[in-house]
Scaffold this active site. Structure first.
Site, mmCIF file in Angstrom:
data_model
loop_
_atom_site.group_PDB
_atom_site.id
_atom_site.type_symbol
_atom_site.label_atom_id
_atom_site.label_comp_id
_atom_site.label_asym_id
_atom_site.label_seq_id
_atom_site.Cartn_x
_atom_site.Cartn_y
_atom_site.Cartn_z
ATOM 1 N N LYS A 1 0.853 -1.183 0.000
ATOM 2 C CA LYS A 1 0.000 0.000 0.000
ATOM 3 C C LYS A 1 0.888 1.231 0.000
ATOM 4 O O LYS A 1 1.684 1.440 0.921
ATOM 5 C CB LYS A 1 -0.915 0.007 1.222
ATOM 6 N N LYS B 1 -2.050 -1.582 -3.751
ATOM 7 C CA LYS B 1 -2.940 -0.420 -3.724
ATOM 8 C C LYS B 1 -2.096 0.841 -3.844
ATOM 9 O O LYS B 1 -1.127 0.976 -3.088
ATOM 10 C CB LYS B 1 -3.728 -0.412 -2.416
#
Length: 336
Positions: free
Chosen positions: A204, A257
């Site tokens: 992320k 992400k």
């Protein structure tokens, strides 16, 4: 038995106890309903519906309004959702007390969702930022730094509470080191390790593409930013190390992400761990950009091209706010 849990890479049953999870263990490059996970925003007010101004066709729902929406989508093929709880009336404090209190909207909703939609695979985002007064993803020391040990303990507590309430996947998005092991240990302690999977937000990045989401969740930090625990956008090496860390700690699934700007990381992660189903999050900024790409037909064309590229890069499941539209497109294609 203790020796088994010292080798989490050999603990497999948390990854295929549900029919949708078994489909994710059989990858190909098509886009089918099991390749799509729908993120939903859950409000405290059980009867509320609030459109999200910065995200066309996306709303925040109370559980009584969400169940009919999801029932319709399940009838169209929806297999899985990712729940984000939003609190505006419950108090926020430094330790995120209401992240797992009995009044938390996710805790209250899970039994109702499981009863109403027994075939739907339910994942819950696990993070403290929507519930803390400071808006950070972990707990803070008196000087404002992340208190690592306390953060990991608290995140594991929240994950276990969601698991006990009915979540079939817990998805820690905080990016704290070692939280996967802490969550796995908590699940094992309650004999839930073969009933609840762990989807780690392994890669992320500290992206500028989360703006509409943070506005929706009211979860922006009060001070500072998250660059000390989310990954630098230019670092592929840290992404590889983060994925390896989470695999070693027993993650059932990995995630990258945001999505489209990080397809090289998707490919890198899938090549690094081909045996782990890989999720990709098409984040709110990506969603908003595609929505503005043209008329309805152009939006659909851009969307399907993007999804195909994500699958080509190695994504097994795409978390996307476009899930209702995608299900309609898949249905229309099957009718032709």
């Amino acid at each position: 038995m203790n020796q088994l849990f010292l080798s989490p890479e050999h603990v497999l049953q948390g990854g295929y106890f549900h029919a949708t999870l078994r489909k994710l263990q059989e990858p190909n490059v098509s886009i089918e309903p099991h390749n799509i996970m729908y993120p939903v925003f859950l409000l405290e007010n059980d009867d509320a519906v609030q459109p999200v101004a910065s995200m066309p066709n996306v709303s925040r729902y109370g559980i009584n309004q969400l169940i009919p929406v999801l029932t319709d989508l399940v009838n169209k093929g929806l297999r899985s959702i990712l729940i984000f709880g939003i609190v505006t009336n419950l108090p926020k404090d430094a330790s995120g007390t209401n992240a797992d209190s009995p009044d938390n909207p996710v805790i209250r909703a899970l039994p109702k969702l499981r009863a109403a939609l027994p075939s739907l695979l339910i994942a819950c985002d696990v993070c403290l930022c929507p519930y803390t007064s400071h808006g950070h993803c972990g707990l803070l020391t008196p000087n404002g730094a992340i208190d690592h040990a306390a953060s990991v303990r608290r995140i594991a507590e929240v994950a276990l509470s969601y698991a006990k309430a009915g979540a079939q996947i817990v998805a820690p998005s905080d990016m704290m080191d070692n939280r996967i092991k802490a969550i796995k240990d908590a699940l094992v302690s309650c004999k839930l390790q073969n009933q609840v999977a762990v989807l780690s937000y392994s890669c992320k990045f500290a992206s500028s593409m989360y703006g509409p989401f943070r506005d929706t969740m009211k979860s922006s930090p009060m001070e500072g930013d998250r660059k000390c625990y989310q990954l630098p956008p230019g670092s592929s090496g840290l992404a590889a190390r983060a994925a390896a860390r989470d695999v070693a700690e027993g993650a059932d699934f990995l995630m990258v992400k945001p999505g489209l700007p990080y397809l090289d990381i998707v490919r890198q992660t899938k090549d690094q761990f081909p045996q782990h189903p890989l999720f990709i999050y098409q984040v709110s900024g990506e969603y908003s950009m595609i929505c503005k790409s043209g008329d309805k037909k152009e939006v659909e064309t851009v969307l399907m091209e993007t999804l195909t590229c994500m699958r080509r890069a190695g994504a097994d499941c795409i978390i996307t706010y476009f899930a209702p539209l995608i299900l309609s497109l898949i249905s229309d294609e099957q009718k032709q």
